[in-house]
Design a protein around this motif. Structure first.
Motif, mmCIF file in Angstrom:
data_model
loop_
_atom_site.group_PDB
_atom_site.id
_atom_site.type_symbol
_atom_site.label_atom_id
_atom_site.label_comp_id
_atom_site.label_asym_id
_atom_site.label_seq_id
_atom_site.Cartn_x
_atom_site.Cartn_y
_atom_site.Cartn_z
ATOM 1 N N GLN A 37 -6.358 5.237 5.359
ATOM 2 C CA GLN A 37 -7.218 6.079 6.187
ATOM 3 C C GLN A 37 -8.266 5.252 6.929
ATOM 4 O O GLN A 37 -8.552 5.520 8.093
ATOM 5 C CB GLN A 37 -7.910 7.164 5.345
ATOM 6 C CG GLN A 37 -6.959 8.170 4.715
ATOM 7 C CD GLN A 37 -5.998 8.815 5.716
ATOM 8 O OE1 GLN A 37 -6.221 8.811 6.917
ATOM 9 N NE2 GLN A 37 -4.903 9.356 5.209
ATOM 10 N N GLU A 62 2.374 3.875 6.184
ATOM 11 C CA GLU A 62 2.796 5.264 6.382
ATOM 12 C C GLU A 62 4.293 5.368 6.651
ATOM 13 O O GLU A 62 4.970 6.255 6.133
ATOM 14 C CB GLU A 62 1.999 5.899 7.539
ATOM 15 C CG GLU A 62 0.578 6.248 7.161
ATOM 16 C CD GLU A 62 0.499 7.224 6.002
ATOM 17 O OE1 GLU A 62 0.329 6.764 4.859
ATOM 18 O OE2 GLU A 62 0.633 8.439 6.233
ATOM 19 N N ARG A 115 -3.129 5.242 -6.292
ATOM 20 C CA ARG A 115 -2.900 6.178 -5.177
ATOM 21 C C ARG A 115 -4.144 6.301 -4.312
ATOM 22 O O ARG A 115 -4.071 6.284 -3.090
ATOM 23 C CB ARG A 115 -2.484 7.552 -5.706
ATOM 24 C CG ARG A 115 -1.019 7.654 -6.085
ATOM 25 C CD ARG A 115 -0.516 9.087 -5.967
ATOM 26 N NE ARG A 115 -1.366 10.035 -6.662
ATOM 27 C CZ ARG A 115 -1.175 10.439 -7.913
ATOM 28 N NH1 ARG A 115 -0.155 9.972 -8.596
ATOM 29 N NH2 ARG A 115 -1.984 11.300 -8.473
ATOM 30 N N SER A 116 -5.320 6.416 -4.976
ATOM 31 C CA SER A 116 -6.571 6.555 -4.221
ATOM 32 C C SER A 116 -6.847 5.312 -3.387
ATOM 33 O O SER A 116 -7.203 5.418 -2.211
ATOM 34 C CB SER A 116 -7.751 6.784 -5.162
ATOM 35 O OG SER A 116 -7.492 7.893 -5.970
ATOM 36 N N PHE A 145 0.824 -1.218 0.000
ATOM 37 C CA PHE A 145 0.000 0.000 0.000
ATOM 38 C C PHE A 145 0.858 1.267 0.000
ATOM 39 O O PHE A 145 0.447 2.300 -0.529
ATOM 40 C CB PHE A 145 -1.000 -0.023 1.166
ATOM 41 C CG PHE A 145 -2.163 -0.939 0.889
ATOM 42 C CD1 PHE A 145 -3.144 -0.560 -0.025
ATOM 43 C CD2 PHE A 145 -2.254 -2.187 1.485
ATOM 44 C CE1 PHE A 145 -4.199 -1.404 -0.314
ATOM 45 C CE2 PHE A 145 -3.305 -3.045 1.205
ATOM 46 C CZ PHE A 145 -4.284 -2.652 0.293
ATOM 47 N N GLN A 160 0.777 4.184 -3.036
ATOM 48 C CA GLN A 160 0.603 5.615 -2.788
ATOM 49 C C GLN A 160 1.659 6.492 -3.451
ATOM 50 O O GLN A 160 1.509 7.711 -3.492
ATOM 51 C CB GLN A 160 0.595 5.888 -1.274
ATOM 52 C CG GLN A 160 -0.668 5.395 -0.617
ATOM 53 C CD GLN A 160 -0.704 5.808 0.844
ATOM 54 O OE1 GLN A 160 -1.074 6.916 1.182
ATOM 55 N NE2 GLN A 160 -0.271 4.909 1.714
ATOM 56 N N GLY A 211 -4.748 3.077 -2.258
ATOM 57 C CA GLY A 211 -3.790 3.031 -1.152
ATOM 58 C C GLY A 211 -4.172 3.989 -0.048
ATOM 59 O O GLY A 211 -4.152 3.650 1.141
ATOM 60 N N ASN A 212 -4.551 5.197 -0.464
ATOM 61 C CA ASN A 212 -4.904 6.216 0.513
ATOM 62 C C ASN A 212 -6.140 5.853 1.314
ATOM 63 O O ASN A 212 -6.170 5.986 2.542
ATOM 64 C CB ASN A 212 -5.114 7.529 -0.237
ATOM 65 C CG ASN A 212 -4.892 8.708 0.668
ATOM 66 O OD1 ASN A 212 -5.785 9.084 1.409
ATOM 67 N ND2 ASN A 212 -3.691 9.262 0.647
ATOM 68 N N ARG A 245 6.077 4.555 3.367
ATOM 69 C CA ARG A 245 5.878 5.659 2.417
ATOM 70 C C ARG A 245 6.806 6.828 2.763
ATOM 71 O O ARG A 245 7.450 7.405 1.886
ATOM 72 C CB ARG A 245 4.424 6.135 2.437
ATOM 73 C CG ARG A 245 4.085 7.140 1.358
ATOM 74 C CD ARG A 245 2.604 7.489 1.396
ATOM 75 N NE ARG A 245 2.262 8.235 2.597
ATOM 76 C CZ ARG A 245 2.236 9.572 2.654
ATOM 77 N NH1 ARG A 245 2.515 10.285 1.580
ATOM 78 N NH2 ARG A 245 1.938 10.182 3.775
#
Lengths: 245, 213
Positions: free
Chosen positions: B56, B100, B48-49, B36, B40, B51-52, B103
């Motif tokens: 979240q 996170e 990207r969406s 993930f 991103q 993954g985001n 990333r």
């Protein structure tokens, strides 16, 4: 046969017109130097050739492939078109030898023994055979750039792009890098396109000089004609400025 | 310490389940989190969406709710034990935090590394695997270490869904012996048996990588 051909190419960054009606043809085996003031679009132009920057309009043919065609596999072009960067971009987590052997192994599936032999030969050629097992962090800028050149050459490309290869180097390092580039221009039949501010290098090596300003190609002449008798006022001014340094 | 001796096999069973859940979730969340994280940073807007949204969703819902969702809802469709439901929830929850960390690690690597690799002919995947991720993980290690330690402690969520872990066994021992204080001290020490070596190993790794850099 032309190796690189721009036809009415336009490139924008938002509202900024970075490349303006660019038409340019570079034949296989030619050595062309691209000069111009900073912000003139030289780096942008050279980076479109291997697809690091996309063009918005026009046609860009490299080694027979159309870069503006979404069906074109960019990796096929990059296999045959190498690039040397201002900031070297060596793989920081790999030794010098691994930097050179990686792409031939992963992309060309070159036999391991053959791969190592070629890599060592290239290190020999750029005068850094003793650094084969060093990490990039242990090298000077000039040494890094010579490794980067060897890394590009290991792919046996048809064309090599140099994007200000000596601009980030200390003055005493520049000579060694230019020497290596000069040898390549003399001994190989690769197509070379060099963005540089090194006028003596351009005079000695280039078949042709292209002068850019504000995203346009203003002058495209033989090296001799360009330096003896530039036609564009902006090229004249640029030359007088860089030569007084 | 007769309480410890009398219930030794129970504690040990709990310890085994906690260790097992932690290992499964650690490996699983590291793989998922990395996938993930990469999604991103790609050029694809869709990836990207996705993954985001994933990050979240799983980062911002309490772990207990994710666990109950798998135990009460998903388990109705696909039969699973409390241990499995809890471990899956723990994996998904932790993977959002790991995504996170990874990333951030990827973004800390200068763009020239990817450009150099792509210009050299490598695909995006090859460049990620061989050049970017090894460097990104080095940067991310302290933060990944925190996530792993949190993961081990968060595995106590299994107790809520009959996951047979340390906390679950501790609750039973405490209820039967009425000696809650001693029981939870023992349980706490068992957690330390996993988390202390883990912290030490991560510190060691950090020092080793610093020396090599």
């Amino acid at each position: 046969m032309s190796m690189i051909e721009f036809k009415d190419v336009q490139k924008y960054y938002g509202d900024f017109h970075a490349l303006h009606d660019v038409n340019l043809k570079i034949d296989a085996g030619e050595t062309v130097v691209l000069i111009g003031p900073s912000g003139s679009g030289k780096s942008t132009l050279i980076r479109t050739i291997n697809g690091l920057e996309e063009i918005e309009e026009g046609q860009l043919l490299v080694d027979g492939f159309d870069l503006h065609d979404p069906k074109t596999d960019i990796n096929k072009i990059r296999k045959n078109v190498g690039m040397v960067f201002q900031h070297f971009n060596l793989y920081n987590n790999k030794t010098v030898l691994e930097n050179i052997m990686l792409a031939p192994r992963l992309v060309l599936h070159r036999d391991e023994a053959e791969n190592k032999r070629i890599a060592m030969e290239l290190l020999e050629q750029v005068g850094l055979a003793d650094k084969a097992n060093s990490m990039p962090a242990a090298l000077s800028g000039g040494q890094k750039q010579r490794v980067a050149i060897a890394r590009s050459l290991a792919m046996k490309p048809k064309a090599l792009l140099f994007d200000e290869p000596t601009s980030a180097l200390d003055p005493e390092m520049i000579g060694d890098v230019l020497d290596v580039m000069r040898d390549i221009a003399r001994d190989s039949d690769m197509t070379l396109l060099v963005v540089t501010h090194e006028m003596s290098f351009a005079k000695a090596v280039a078949d042709r000089v292209i002068f850019m300003a504000d995203g346009r190609i203003l002058e495209d002449s033989s090296t001799e004609a360009f330096f003896e008798n530039p036609t564009e006022p902006r090229a004249k001014k640029f030359l007088s400025q860089v030569e007084h340094h | 310490m007769s309480l410890f001796e009398q219930n030794f096999s129970v504690f040990l069973q709990g310890f085994g389940h906690t260790l097992l859940a932690s290992i499964f979730a650690l490996v699983g969340s590291l793989i998922l989190g990395t996938i993930f994280a990469i999604m991103q940073v790609t050029n694809s807007r869709t990836a990207r969406s996705i993954g985001n949204i994933y990050v979240q969703v799983f980062r911002n819902i309490p772990l207990l709710i994710i666990t109950l969702f798998f135990y009460l809802a998903v388990a109705k469709v696909i039969k699973m034990t409390g241990f499995t439901a809890g471990t899956i929830a723990l994996t998904l929850y932790t993977s959002a935090f790991i995504a996170e960390s990874v990333r951030a690690g990827i973004l800390s690597i200068e763009a020239g590394q990817m450009e150099g690799a792509r210009a050299n002919g490598l695909t995006f995947g090859q460049a990620m695997r061989v050049i970017i991720l090894p460097q990104a993980f080095k940067v991310a290690i302290p933060s990944l270490g925190n996530q792993f330690i949190n993961l081990v402690k968060n595995s106590s969520i299994l107790a809520f869904v009959g996951g047979l872990d340390l906390m679950y066994q501790g609750n039973i021992v405490a209820a039967n012996s009425f000696d809650t204080f001693t029981t939870y001290i023992i349980i706490g020490l068992f957690y330390l048996v996993i988390t202390l070596p883990l912290s030490y190993y991560i510190q060691h790794l950090e020092h080793k990588l610093k020396k090599n850099a």
